[in-house]
Design a protein around this motif. Sequence first.
Motif, PDB file in Angstrom:
ATOM      1  N   TYR A  20       4.755   1.299  -3.371  1.00 36.58           N
ATOM      2  CA  TYR A  20       5.988   1.150  -2.589  1.00 36.58           C
ATOM      3  C   TYR A  20       5.687   0.518  -1.234  1.00 36.58           C
ATOM      4  N   LEU A  21       4.626   0.990  -0.578  1.00 35.42           N
ATOM      5  CA  LEU A  21       4.248   0.422   0.722  1.00 35.42           C
ATOM      6  C   LEU A  21       3.893  -1.055   0.594  1.00 35.42           C
ATOM      7  N   ARG A  22       3.134  -1.381  -0.421  1.00 36.66           N
ATOM      8  CA  ARG A  22       2.749  -2.782  -0.638  1.00 36.66           C
ATOM      9  C   ARG A  22       3.986  -3.643  -0.864  1.00 36.66           C
ATOM     10  N   ASP A  23       4.922  -3.139  -1.676  1.00 39.22           N
ATOM     11  CA  ASP A  23       6.163  -3.883  -1.927  1.00 39.22           C
ATOM     12  C   ASP A  23       6.951  -4.087  -0.644  1.00 39.22           C
ATOM     13  N   GLN A  24       7.072  -3.026   0.162  1.00 42.17           N
ATOM     14  CA  GLN A  24       7.818  -3.117   1.416  1.00 42.17           C
ATOM     15  C   GLN A  24       7.144  -4.094   2.383  1.00 42.17           C
ATOM     16  N   ARG A  25       5.825  -4.040   2.433  1.00 41.45           N
ATOM     17  CA  ARG A  25       5.071  -4.947   3.317  1.00 41.45           C
ATOM     18  C   ARG A  25       5.257  -6.392   2.872  1.00 41.45           C
ATOM     19  N   THR A  26       5.227  -6.614   1.565  1.00 40.39           N
ATOM     20  CA  THR A  26       5.421  -7.956   1.022  1.00 40.39           C
ATOM     21  C   THR A  26       6.830  -8.466   1.316  1.00 40.39           C
ATOM     22  N   GLN A  27       7.831  -7.597   1.133  1.00 40.50           N
ATOM     23  CA  GLN A  27       9.210  -7.988   1.433  1.00 40.50           C
ATOM     24  C   GLN A  27       9.387  -8.319   2.916  1.00 40.50           C
ATOM     25  N   ALA A  28       8.650  -7.611   3.751  1.00 42.49           N
ATOM     26  CA  ALA A  28       8.724  -7.857   5.199  1.00 42.49           C
ATOM     27  C   ALA A  28       7.881  -9.074   5.601  1.00 42.49           C
ATOM     28  N   GLN A  29       7.219  -9.682   4.625  1.00 45.93           N
ATOM     29  CA  GLN A  29       6.352 -10.848   4.844  1.00 45.93           C
ATOM     30  C   GLN A  29       5.287 -10.563   5.898  1.00 45.93           C
ATOM     31  N   MET A  30       4.628  -9.415   5.725  1.00 48.40           N
ATOM     32  CA  MET A  30       3.558  -9.002   6.638  1.00 48.40           C
ATOM     33  C   MET A  30       2.247  -8.926   5.879  1.00 48.40           C
ATOM     34  N   SER A  31       1.195  -9.289   6.561  1.00 50.05           N
ATOM     35  CA  SER A  31      -0.131  -9.105   5.978  1.00 50.05           C
ATOM     36  C   SER A  31      -0.537  -7.651   6.197  1.00 50.05           C
ATOM     37  N   LEU A  32      -1.540  -7.223   5.458  1.00 47.32           N
ATOM     38  CA  LEU A  32      -2.074  -5.874   5.629  1.00 47.32           C
ATOM     39  C   LEU A  32      -2.530  -5.683   7.073  1.00 47.32           C
ATOM     40  N   ARG A  33      -3.189  -6.678   7.598  1.00 48.84           N
ATOM     41  CA  ARG A  33      -3.688  -6.615   8.976  1.00 48.84           C
ATOM     42  C   ARG A  33      -2.548  -6.485   9.987  1.00 48.84           C
ATOM     43  N   GLN A  34      -1.470  -7.240   9.784  1.00 50.93           N
ATOM     44  CA  GLN A  34      -0.325  -7.166  10.705  1.00 50.93           C
ATOM     45  C   GLN A  34       0.306  -5.782  10.688  1.00 50.93           C
ATOM     46  N   LEU A  35       0.497  -5.239   9.487  1.00 51.92           N
ATOM     47  CA  LEU A  35       1.095  -3.909   9.386  1.00 51.92           C
ATOM     48  C   LEU A  35       0.192  -2.858  10.005  1.00 51.92           C
ATOM     49  N   ALA A  36      -1.096  -2.963   9.746  1.00 48.47           N
ATOM     50  CA  ALA A  36      -2.037  -1.999  10.314  1.00 48.47           C
ATOM     51  C   ALA A  36      -1.965  -2.017  11.840  1.00 48.47           C
ATOM     52  N   GLU A  37      -1.884  -3.209  12.404  1.00 44.50           N
ATOM     53  CA  GLU A  37      -1.810  -3.335  13.859  1.00 44.50           C
ATOM     54  C   GLU A  37      -0.503  -2.744  14.395  1.00 44.50           C
ATOM     55  N   LEU A  38       0.612  -3.079  13.760  1.00 44.25           N
ATOM     56  CA  LEU A  38       1.912  -2.559  14.208  1.00 44.25           C
ATOM     57  C   LEU A  38       2.011  -1.044  14.065  1.00 44.25           C
ATOM     58  N   ALA A  39       1.392  -0.502  13.004  1.00 40.00           N
ATOM     59  CA  ALA A  39       1.456   0.940  12.746  1.00 40.00           C
ATOM     60  C   ALA A  39       0.357   1.699  13.484  1.00 40.00           C
ATOM     61  N   ASP A  40      -0.532   0.971  14.141  1.00 38.30           N
ATOM     62  CA  ASP A  40      -1.632   1.573  14.889  1.00 38.30           C
ATOM     63  C   ASP A  40      -2.550   2.411  13.993  1.00 38.30           C
ATOM     64  N   VAL A  41      -2.880   1.841  12.819  1.00 42.09           N
ATOM     65  CA  VAL A  41      -3.865   2.442  11.925  1.00 42.09           C
ATOM     66  C   VAL A  41      -4.885   1.364  11.583  1.00 42.09           C
ATOM     67  N   SER A  42      -6.048   1.788  11.111  1.00 40.46           N
ATOM     68  CA  SER A  42      -7.070   0.792  10.792  1.00 40.46           C
ATOM     69  C   SER A  42      -6.713   0.048   9.508  1.00 40.46           C
ATOM     70  N   ASN A  43      -7.163  -1.179   9.439  1.00 36.19           N
ATOM     71  CA  ASN A  43      -6.938  -2.024   8.271  1.00 36.19           C
ATOM     72  C   ASN A  43      -7.508  -1.375   7.000  1.00 36.19           C
ATOM     73  N   PRO A  44      -8.769  -0.874   7.024  1.00 36.72           N
ATOM     74  CA  PRO A  44      -9.312  -0.248   5.806  1.00 36.72           C
ATOM     75  C   PRO A  44      -8.531   1.007   5.387  1.00 36.72           C
TER      76      PRO A  44
END
Length: 127
Positions: A20-44
């Motif tokens: 679900y998170l991956r789908d939402q991130r894809t719909q928002a046209q965000m990379s994993l790195r962008q979401l991690a930065e916005l959410a203040d969590v590490s990429n891994p």
Amino acid sequence: MGKLNMPDAVGSAMGSLGEYLRDQRTQAQMSLRQLAELADVSNPYLSQIERGLRKPSAEVLQQIAKALRISAESLYVRAGILDAEQSGAYLVEDVIDRDPRLTARQKAALRDIYRSFVGTADLEERP
């Protein structure tokens, strides 16, 4: 690296949450790195959540939801933290918020109308 040993229900919920998170991130046209930065969590760490290998706390889910501009409650349900019956109103609002055809003003108006119909005017206001 071996698969983590999780009870089937928990593993299934985490897989569902990750997808679900991956789908939402894809719909928002965000990379994993962008979401991690916005959410203040590490990429891994975010990657492990998406792959169902980690169970995030409610606080982390809230940060991710805020970054994706979706309701935290929808993530809580997917993670098994909140009962779906208790969060039905939030899920409807989440669908409204994700509709790309609506402006922010239209989304707010629809949320207000929905809340007036179902008697949930006391729900947390969203931008």
